[in-house]
Write a protein that holds these residues in place. Structure first.
Motif, PDB file in Angstrom:
ATOM      1  N   GLY A  88       2.523   4.896   0.588  1.00  0.00           N
ATOM      2  CA  GLY A  88       2.586   5.665   1.822  1.00  0.00           C
ATOM      3  C   GLY A  88       1.440   6.632   2.023  1.00  0.00           C
ATOM      4  N   ALA A 117       0.304   5.856  14.592  1.00  0.00           N
ATOM      5  CA  ALA A 117       0.696   5.595  13.200  1.00  0.00           C
ATOM      6  C   ALA A 117       0.312   6.734  12.264  1.00  0.00           C
ATOM      7  CB  ALA A 117       0.039   4.297  12.713  1.00  0.00           C
ATOM      8  N   ILE A 173      -1.602   6.662   0.850  1.00  0.00           N
ATOM      9  CA  ILE A 173      -2.867   5.966   1.086  1.00  0.00           C
ATOM     10  C   ILE A 173      -2.886   5.368   2.483  1.00  0.00           C
ATOM     11  CG2 ILE A 173      -4.302   4.039   0.343  1.00  0.00           C
ATOM     12  CD1 ILE A 173      -3.318   4.503  -2.487  1.00  0.00           C
ATOM     13  N   ARG A 174      -1.748   4.799   2.899  1.00  0.00           N
ATOM     14  CA  ARG A 174      -1.658   4.220   4.237  1.00  0.00           C
ATOM     15  C   ARG A 174      -1.853   5.303   5.297  1.00  0.00           C
ATOM     16  NH1 ARG A 174       2.606   1.506   3.428  1.00  0.00           N
ATOM     17  NH2 ARG A 174       4.119   3.044   4.157  1.00  0.00           N
ATOM     18  N   ALA A 175      -1.252   6.469   5.095  1.00  0.00           N
ATOM     19  CA  ALA A 175      -1.393   7.563   6.055  1.00  0.00           C
ATOM     20  C   ALA A 175      -2.840   8.053   6.113  1.00  0.00           C
ATOM     21  CB  ALA A 175      -0.464   8.717   5.671  1.00  0.00           C
ATOM     22  N   GLU A 176      -3.487   8.139   4.947  1.00  0.00           N
ATOM     23  CA  GLU A 176      -4.876   8.585   4.900  1.00  0.00           C
ATOM     24  C   GLU A 176      -5.786   7.593   5.610  1.00  0.00           C
ATOM     25  OE1 GLU A 176      -7.640   8.706   1.225  1.00  0.00           O
ATOM     26  OE2 GLU A 176      -6.712  10.693   1.299  1.00  0.00           O
ATOM     27  N   LEU A 177      -5.536   6.291   5.418  1.00  0.00           N
ATOM     28  CA  LEU A 177      -6.339   5.262   6.072  1.00  0.00           C
ATOM     29  C   LEU A 177      -6.143   5.308   7.580  1.00  0.00           C
ATOM     30  CD1 LEU A 177      -8.205   2.822   5.858  1.00  0.00           C
ATOM     31  CD2 LEU A 177      -6.174   1.379   5.560  1.00  0.00           C
ATOM     32  N   ALA A 178      -4.901   5.486   8.034  1.00  0.00           N
ATOM     33  CA  ALA A 178      -4.636   5.578   9.475  1.00  0.00           C
ATOM     34  C   ALA A 178      -5.354   6.783  10.074  1.00  0.00           C
ATOM     35  CB  ALA A 178      -3.129   5.672   9.728  1.00  0.00           C
ATOM     36  N   MET A 230       0.849  -1.189   0.000  1.00  0.00           N
ATOM     37  CA  MET A 230       0.000   0.000   0.000  1.00  0.00           C
ATOM     38  C   MET A 230       0.884   1.239   0.000  1.00  0.00           C
ATOM     39  SD  MET A 230      -2.916   1.102   2.797  1.00  0.00           S
ATOM     40  CE  MET A 230      -3.804  -0.436   2.584  1.00  0.00           C
TER      41      MET A 230
END
Length: 368
Positions: free
Chosen positions: A3, A176, A5-10, A1
């Motif tokens: 970075g 996170a 997108i991962r930050a937005e999901l977190a 995934m």
């Protein structure tokens, strides 16, 4: 995934979970006041001080955010809520419990400002819609927590222990979320103080806070069981949530001050109705309470401007009402009896609605 997108999901998961914690912790105060009074050897009126303590802490959190801005991190706001909830549930005495309510409220205020700003800035064109989703999750937590309180045997220690545990889980997710510093400061915007609308907003939000915090005790005084009053508070938040969701698609078509006035009048009538038919009237009151702040904020922003000074003043006025109304009503109920709450709330709402009708011509939106 990737970075980003991962930050937005977190951010999304941490934001929704933190607002669920906020709603859950706030909603337990009301049905738990009799239990707090028994376990802490205070009167129900004294236990009612937990509600203004929460809002005083919230005001301190909002003030801290305006002072420190982007130096506050999400995990810190959640940690403050976790510590506050733990103190409310497991504090060694009345003073520690009161301090815990203020500390939980402080985390509530910190998180409210931080997450609304982050969601609006981080989700681009979807920002306004995501802010609505974020705030809806506070109502989700408020719906579920009174039911959980009953399921846990109506024990505040277990209920607030569960809130602290949920906050601790959220803290792990919040760690996170990358810290985001604000961009360049926006140019200063016009600020037009309007004391009248601020006063109406303070009264409306104060009535809302009193309904949530003191309404369940009044239901018990009118013959409902403690467990039943907690279930009715969940119903209150269901109509609260439905009203806010229903307002979203039509908000631009409804004059906000007219909506605020109408909700105050309906609150007055439903509160008086609660003296005769407590259960259905109280649940219906949630729809009115859910529309107080959105209609007030839209109206006040149209009158005072949309800059940071105006928004801070609007929010602060609502917090003043949330602190002072329960602080004034709770001791009075200790004298006249808890069952009188709906008479007091109804009279206050009807008087405010009458004053709003008279003031309406002077509260027209300022020309753009």
């Amino acid at each position: 995934m990737p970075g980003p997108i991962r930050a937005e999901l977190a951010l999304l998961v941490a934001g929704l979970a933190s607002f669920a914690v906020m709603g859950a912790g706030q909603a337990i105060y009301g049905p738990a006041l009799p239990a707090f009074a028994r376990t802490l050897s205070v009167t129900v009126a004294e236990a009612g001080l937990l509600i203004p303590a929460h809002w005083i802490g919230c005001a301190a959190g909002v003030a801290t955010m305006f002072a420190l801005g982007d130096r506050v991190r999400l995990w810190q706001t959640v940690a403050v809520m976790a510590l506050g909830a733990a103190l409310v549930g497991w504090g060694p005495g009345w003073g520690a419990t009161l301090a815990g309510a203020a500390l939980f409220g402080m985390g509530y205020g910190l998180c409210t400002v931080l997450m609304n700003q982050r969601f609006l800035a981080s989700f681009g064109a979807r920002g306004p819609a995501m802010v609505s989703v974020l705030n809806a999750f506070a109502a989700v937590g408020a719906i579920l927590s009174p039911l959980a309180y009953v399921a846990l045997g109506s024990r505040p220690d277990l209920a607030y222990g569960a809130v602290a545990g949920l906050a601790a889980l959220t803290l792990g997710i919040a760690l996170a979320v990358p810290h985001r510093r604000a961009g360049p400061a926006a140019p200063a915007e016009a600020w037009r103080p309007r004391p009248a609308i601020l006063a109406f907003g303070a009264l409306a939000v104060g009535i809302e806070a009193s309904l949530i915090g003191l309404g369940p005790v009044a239901l018990i005084a009118l013959g409902e069981s403690e467990a039943r009053s907690a279930v009715l508070l969940s119903g209150f938040f269901v109509t609260f949530l439905l009203a806010r969701l229903g307002l979203a698609p039509v908000a631009h078509r409804v004059p906000p001050f007219a909506l605020l006035t109408g909700c105050l009048g309906a609150t007055g009538l439903l509160s008086l109705g609660a003296t005769v038919a407590p259960a259905p009237s109280f649940v219906a009151l949630g729809a009115c309470a859910g529309l107080f702040f959105p209609s007030y904020f839209l109206c006040a922003s149209g009158l005072m401007g949309h800059g940071p000074r105006a928004s801070a003043t609007i929010i602060a006025s609502g917090l003043v009402g949330a602190i002072l109304a329960p602080l004034g009503i709770a001791p009075l109920l200790g004298v006249v009896g808890q069952a009188a709450f709906f008479w007091i709330a109804g009279g206050l709402a009807l008087a405010t609605a009458g004053a709003a009708l008279r003031a309406a011509p002077a509260l027209r939106p300022h020309p753009a």
